[in-house]
Motif scaffolding. Structure first.
Motif, PDB file in Angstrom:
ATOM      1  N   GLY A 215       6.110  23.872   2.173  1.00 50.89           N
ATOM      2  CA  GLY A 215       6.669  23.988   3.520  1.00 50.89           C
ATOM      3  C   GLY A 215       8.003  23.277   3.663  1.00 50.89           C
ATOM      4  O   GLY A 215       8.513  22.679   2.709  1.00 50.89           O
ATOM      5  N   SER A 216       8.553  23.373   4.865  1.00 51.92           N
ATOM      6  CA  SER A 216       9.888  22.816   5.099  1.00 51.92           C
ATOM      7  C   SER A 216       9.937  22.070   6.426  1.00 51.92           C
ATOM      8  O   SER A 216       9.159  22.352   7.339  1.00 51.92           O
ATOM      9  N   THR A 217      10.893  21.120   6.507  1.00 44.71           N
ATOM     10  CA  THR A 217      11.190  20.473   7.777  1.00 44.71           C
ATOM     11  C   THR A 217      12.686  20.542   7.994  1.00 44.71           C
ATOM     12  O   THR A 217      13.464  20.098   7.145  1.00 44.71           O
ATOM     13  N   PHE A 218      13.089  21.136   9.096  1.00 46.70           N
ATOM     14  CA  PHE A 218      14.504  21.185   9.477  1.00 46.70           C
ATOM     15  C   PHE A 218      14.679  20.218  10.637  1.00 46.70           C
ATOM     16  O   PHE A 218      13.917  20.251  11.602  1.00 46.70           O
ATOM     17  N   ARG A 219      15.687  19.325  10.516  1.00 48.34           N
ATOM     18  CA  ARG A 219      15.928  18.338  11.582  1.00 48.34           C
ATOM     19  C   ARG A 219      17.290  18.582  12.200  1.00 48.34           C
ATOM     20  O   ARG A 219      18.294  18.583  11.495  1.00 48.34           O
ATOM     21  N   LEU A 220      17.295  18.751  13.505  1.00 49.19           N
ATOM     22  CA  LEU A 220      18.577  18.886  14.220  1.00 49.19           C
ATOM     23  C   LEU A 220      18.808  17.524  14.896  1.00 49.19           C
ATOM     24  O   LEU A 220      18.091  17.146  15.817  1.00 49.19           O
ATOM     25  N   VAL A 221      19.759  16.775  14.360  1.00 47.81           N
ATOM     26  CA  VAL A 221      19.979  15.408  14.847  1.00 47.81           C
ATOM     27  C   VAL A 221      21.039  15.422  15.945  1.00 47.81           C
ATOM     28  O   VAL A 221      22.110  16.013  15.790  1.00 47.81           O
ATOM     29  N   LEU A 222      20.736  14.739  17.063  1.00 46.25           N
ATOM     30  CA  LEU A 222      21.702  14.646  18.176  1.00 46.25           C
ATOM     31  C   LEU A 222      22.103  13.183  18.362  1.00 46.25           C
ATOM     32  O   LEU A 222      21.244  12.296  18.293  1.00 46.25           O
ATOM     33  N   PRO A 223      23.380  12.916  18.617  1.00 41.16           N
ATOM     34  CA  PRO A 223      23.809  11.529  18.754  1.00 41.16           C
ATOM     35  C   PRO A 223      23.390  10.934  20.108  1.00 41.16           C
ATOM     36  O   PRO A 223      23.046  11.665  21.036  1.00 41.16           O
ATOM     37  N   ALA A 224      23.475   9.586  20.197  1.00 41.80           N
ATOM     38  CA  ALA A 224      23.001   8.869  21.383  1.00 41.80           C
ATOM     39  C   ALA A 224      23.693   9.358  22.662  1.00 41.80           C
ATOM     40  O   ALA A 224      23.068   9.399  23.723  1.00 41.80           O
ATOM     41  N   MET A 225      24.975   9.752  22.560  1.00 37.87           N
ATOM     42  CA  MET A 225      25.683  10.172  23.780  1.00 37.87           C
ATOM     43  C   MET A 225      25.139  11.477  24.360  1.00 37.87           C
ATOM     44  O   MET A 225      25.423  11.823  25.498  1.00 37.87           O
ATOM     45  N   ARG A 226      24.340  12.209  23.582  1.00 36.97           N
ATOM     46  CA  ARG A 226      23.835  13.503  24.040  1.00 36.97           C
ATOM     47  C   ARG A 226      22.390  13.436  24.549  1.00 36.97           C
ATOM     48  O   ARG A 226      21.854  14.437  25.026  1.00 36.97           O
ATOM     49  N   VAL A 227      21.716  12.268  24.360  1.00 35.68           N
ATOM     50  CA  VAL A 227      20.308  12.181  24.755  1.00 35.68           C
ATOM     51  C   VAL A 227      20.054  10.904  25.544  1.00 35.68           C
ATOM     52  O   VAL A 227      20.762   9.907  25.382  1.00 35.68           O
ATOM     53  N   ARG A 228      19.055  10.928  26.428  1.00 33.60           N
ATOM     54  CA  ARG A 228      18.649   9.710  27.140  1.00 33.60           C
ATOM     55  C   ARG A 228      17.208   9.876  27.611  1.00 33.60           C
ATOM     56  O   ARG A 228      16.690  10.994  27.681  1.00 33.60           O
ATOM     57  N   ARG A 229      16.580   8.738  27.945  1.00 35.29           N
ATOM     58  CA  ARG A 229      15.229   8.809  28.518  1.00 35.29           C
ATOM     59  C   ARG A 229      15.377   9.058  30.009  1.00 35.29           C
ATOM     60  O   ARG A 229      16.275   8.492  30.631  1.00 35.29           O
ATOM     61  N   ARG A 230      14.501   9.904  30.532  1.00 34.66           N
ATOM     62  CA  ARG A 230      14.643  10.274  31.941  1.00 34.66           C
ATOM     63  C   ARG A 230      14.441   9.070  32.849  1.00 34.66           C
ATOM     64  O   ARG A 230      13.533   8.268  32.655  1.00 34.66           O
ATOM     65  N   ARG A 231      15.334   8.955  33.854  1.00 33.23           N
ATOM     66  CA  ARG A 231      15.177   7.861  34.813  1.00 33.23           C
ATOM     67  C   ARG A 231      14.195   8.320  35.880  1.00 33.23           C
ATOM     68  O   ARG A 231      14.035   9.519  36.112  1.00 33.23           O
ATOM     69  N   GLU A 232      13.565   7.348  36.552  1.00 31.46           N
ATOM     70  CA  GLU A 232      12.543   7.664  37.561  1.00 31.46           C
ATOM     71  C   GLU A 232      13.061   8.621  38.628  1.00 31.46           C
ATOM     72  O   GLU A 232      12.421   9.556  39.027  1.00 31.46           O
ATOM     73  N   GLN A 233      14.335   8.330  39.093  1.00 34.30           N
ATOM     74  CA  GLN A 233      14.857   9.100  40.221  1.00 34.30           C
ATOM     75  C   GLN A 233      15.408  10.464  39.804  1.00 34.30           C
ATOM     76  O   GLN A 233      15.856  11.225  40.631  1.00 34.30           O
ATOM     77  N   ALA A 234      15.386  10.765  38.509  1.00 36.02           N
ATOM     78  CA  ALA A 234      15.984  12.024  38.052  1.00 36.02           C
ATOM     79  C   ALA A 234      15.285  13.209  38.691  1.00 36.02           C
ATOM     80  O   ALA A 234      14.080  13.206  38.917  1.00 36.02           O
ATOM     81  N   SER A 235      16.049  14.249  38.986  1.00 33.68           N
ATOM     82  CA  SER A 235      15.495  15.351  39.762  1.00 33.68           C
ATOM     83  C   SER A 235      14.790  16.384  38.897  1.00 33.68           C
ATOM     84  O   SER A 235      14.008  17.160  39.376  1.00 33.68           O
ATOM     85  N   VAL A 236      15.077  16.368  37.593  1.00 31.75           N
ATOM     86  CA  VAL A 236      14.489  17.414  36.743  1.00 31.75           C
ATOM     87  C   VAL A 236      13.017  17.152  36.477  1.00 31.75           C
ATOM     88  O   VAL A 236      12.611  16.030  36.206  1.00 31.75           O
ATOM     89  N   THR A 237      12.202  18.149  36.587  1.00 31.99           N
ATOM     90  CA  THR A 237      10.777  17.995  36.280  1.00 31.99           C
ATOM     91  C   THR A 237      10.454  18.906  35.117  1.00 31.99           C
ATOM     92  O   THR A 237      10.350  20.121  35.273  1.00 31.99           O
ATOM     93  N   PRO A 238      10.366  18.312  33.917  1.00 32.30           N
ATOM     94  CA  PRO A 238      10.149  19.156  32.744  1.00 32.30           C
ATOM     95  C   PRO A 238       8.753  19.755  32.710  1.00 32.30           C
ATOM     96  O   PRO A 238       7.801  19.148  33.195  1.00 32.30           O
ATOM     97  N   ALA A 239       8.656  20.942  32.145  1.00 35.73           N
ATOM     98  CA  ALA A 239       7.342  21.562  31.980  1.00 35.73           C
ATOM     99  C   ALA A 239       6.644  20.880  30.816  1.00 35.73           C
ATOM    100  O   ALA A 239       7.298  20.513  29.845  1.00 35.73           O
ATOM    101  N   PRO A 240       5.329  20.649  30.904  1.00 37.34           N
ATOM    102  CA  PRO A 240       4.637  20.013  29.785  1.00 37.34           C
ATOM    103  C   PRO A 240       4.617  20.953  28.583  1.00 37.34           C
ATOM    104  O   PRO A 240       4.597  22.168  28.742  1.00 37.34           O
ATOM    105  N   LEU A 241       4.616  20.357  27.398  1.00 38.52           N
ATOM    106  CA  LEU A 241       4.588  21.182  26.197  1.00 38.52           C
ATOM    107  C   LEU A 241       3.167  21.665  25.954  1.00 38.52           C
ATOM    108  O   LEU A 241       2.241  20.869  25.883  1.00 38.52           O
ATOM    109  N   LEU A 242       3.006  22.945  25.887  1.00 38.51           N
ATOM    110  CA  LEU A 242       1.667  23.493  25.685  1.00 38.51           C
ATOM    111  C   LEU A 242       1.309  23.446  24.215  1.00 38.51           C
ATOM    112  O   LEU A 242       2.160  23.561  23.353  1.00 38.51           O
ATOM    113  N   GLU A 243       0.067  23.264  23.939  1.00 32.40           N
ATOM    114  CA  GLU A 243      -0.375  23.303  22.541  1.00 32.40           C
ATOM    115  C   GLU A 243      -1.447  24.369  22.417  1.00 32.40           C
ATOM    116  O   GLU A 243      -2.123  24.719  23.380  1.00 32.40           O
ATOM    117  N   ARG A 244      -1.538  24.899  21.243  1.00 29.14           N
ATOM    118  CA  ARG A 244      -2.629  25.864  21.028  1.00 29.14           C
ATOM    119  C   ARG A 244      -3.187  25.710  19.636  1.00 29.14           C
ATOM    120  O   ARG A 244      -2.585  25.049  18.805  1.00 29.14           O
TER     121      ARG A 244
END
Ligand code: ADP
Length: 450
Positions: A421-450
């Motif tokens: 098998g294989s693993t492909f990693r798409l790496v993003l730098p710190a300036m492109r990602v952050r942890r969501r703040r409490e007051q943030a308006s976006v509500t992400p959909a939960p990741l479904l598993e099957r």
């Protein structure tokens, strides 16, 4: 009335005074005339002696290094020394200014991104900048005054210098064979030559890549078109049953899809290459994007694989959503296409210690042999061409992923083992990602598993 008149008058006065003194001294001895002559001669002798001493002092200064001031004197000798010194100082100043201008000119040529070399009429190196020295493998100090053809022996260069058409550049491999040089020789000033060199390795490589790319695109498009033309002929020329006709139409639709997918990927690549990197001005939910990509992959797999997602619930991205979606989508589609039925595929969000994050796509598929790993992101590079085409691949998917990663300041890396098998990693730098703040308006959909 110039200095000579005053000087002649003074000399005459002195001689007359000498003569008068001589006459006065000679009178008591009854020799006034010899006394006058002797007095006059003595005065003249004194004058000559004084001039010799002053001339000697000026000559002494002129013979020296001329660093000290000229002898200061009154009258003729003083003015002569002053004028000689002034002319010398003016010349020194002019030479100094010219030297400064030359140094400035040479440092401008030194700053040139191209190689510059000056040859005299005998073909000897008068000067070269460090770029030319590097291009021709010369030492800019040691090799001065050496005949250039004794040091640079590439036949194309020597022939060009000795009688080629100087209005056209000559192209040849550099002395160490590591680069390709384009050299233009311009004659100037009675037999001297200006040699301009440019490293065109990168340009040649890009040109070769462009040629390969056009050849590949033509080939990729011609193949389905040839197949389609065959089917059109069949439909037009043969009396087919309805079932046969339907089959031919399905096969034709497959070829059309192939061309469409190829053109779509080519347009995506052209857009990625021709637009500025996405700006960091809006934050969106990583989970929503991953969720959408997972849904697509599950639709493509149609239940043949176990596909699961994890992480990224609290993550936000400052990216071009369409670009990242297409990159993650490509990785998941590849995982589906290169994993036999029953295999497992996982999409994961992983935070990195440097503040960045990586989106990983892991599969338990056919894997990739080590020798192919370095070339996977090249356009149209395929490990197994027929498998790629049979599963609808264009050979451009990973190129698109690499471009998207690079445009966001990130990168892509691959770990794979054939059969495992294989693993492909798409790496993003710190300036492109952050942890969501409490007051943030976006509500992400939960990741479904099957
Ligand atoms: P393609 O359209 O051919 O899949 P890509 O650029 O997406 O083109 O991938 C290039 C090559 O890398 C593929 O032809 C395939 O051989 C190999 N590859 C990509 N992803 C995987 C994977 N998950 N497992 C095994 N091989 C893969």
């Amino acid at each position: 009335m110039g200095w000579w008149f005053a000087r002649s008058l003074a000399a005459l006065g002195l001689v007359l005074a000498g003569g008068l003194c001589g006459a006065l001294l000679g009178a008591p001895l009854h020799a006034p005339l010899p006394g006058t002559i002797a007095g006059g001669l003595l005065a003249m002798l004194l004058l000559v002696l004084r001039d010799s001493l002053r001339g000697q002092s000026l000559m002494h200064w002129l013979r020296g290094p001329l660093t000290a001031a000229a002898p200061r004197d009154a009258g003729f000798w003083g003015e002569l020394a002053y004028r000689i010194e002034r002319a010398l100082r003016q010349r020194e100043q002019r030479t100094h200014q010219e030297q400064e201008r030359l140094a400035q000119f040479l440092s401008a040529m030194e700053a040139s991104p191209n190689g510059v070399m000056l040859l005299d009429d005998a073909g000897q190196i008068e000067w070269c900048n460090s770029v030319a020295a590097q291009h021709f493998g010369l030492d800019p100090e040691r090799d001065l005054r050496q005949r250039v053809t004794n040091l640079v022996r590439m036949p194309a260069f020597v022939a060009h210098l000795q009688g080629g058409r100087l209005d056209e550049p000559v192209v040849f491999p550099g002395p160490l064979g590591r680069c390709t040089l384009s050299v233009l020789v311009r004659p100037y000033g009675g037999g001297a030559k200006l040699v301009l060199s440019q490293d065109i390795t990168e340009r040649e490589r890009t040109e070769a890549m462009r040629r390969d790319f056009v050849a590949n695109v033509s080939h990729e498009i011609r193949t389905p078109l040839t197949v389609l033309a065959g089917f059109v002929e069949t439909l037009a020329g043969l009396p087919l049953s309805e079932a046969e006709r339907q089959r031919v139409l399905v096969l034709m639709a497959q070829q059309t899809d192939r061309v469409q997918a190829l053109v779509g990927d080519l347009l995506t690549l052209a857009r990625l290459e021709g637009s500025p990197p996405p700006v960091v001005d809006r934050w969106t939910s990583a989970a929503t994007l991953m969720h959408k990509a997972l849904e697509d992959a599950r639709a493509l797999s149609a239940g043949r694989h176990v596909i699961e997602g994890s992480g990224g619930d609290e993550a936000e991205l400052a990216v071009s959503e369409t670009e990242l979606y297409s990159a993650v989508g490509n990785l998941l589609h590849n995982a589906v296409r290169y994993t036999p039925d029953g295999g497992r595929i996982a999409l994961r969000w992983v935070w990195r210690s440097d503040g960045g994050a990586q989106i990983e796509v892991t599969d338990t598929g056919i894997g990739i042999a080590r020798e192919h790993l370095g070339r996977l992101t090249e356009r149209f590079y395929r490990v197994d061409g027929s498998r790629s085409r049979d599963t609808g691949g264009t050979g451009l998917g990973l190129s698109i992923v690499k471009h998207v990663a690079q445009r966001h300041g990130g990168e892509i890396d691959v770990h794979s083992e054939p059969g495992k098998g294989s693993t492909f990693r798409l790496v993003l730098p710190a300036m492109r990602v952050r942890r969501r703040r409490e007051q943030a308006s976006v509500t992400p959909a939960p990741l479904l598993e099957r």
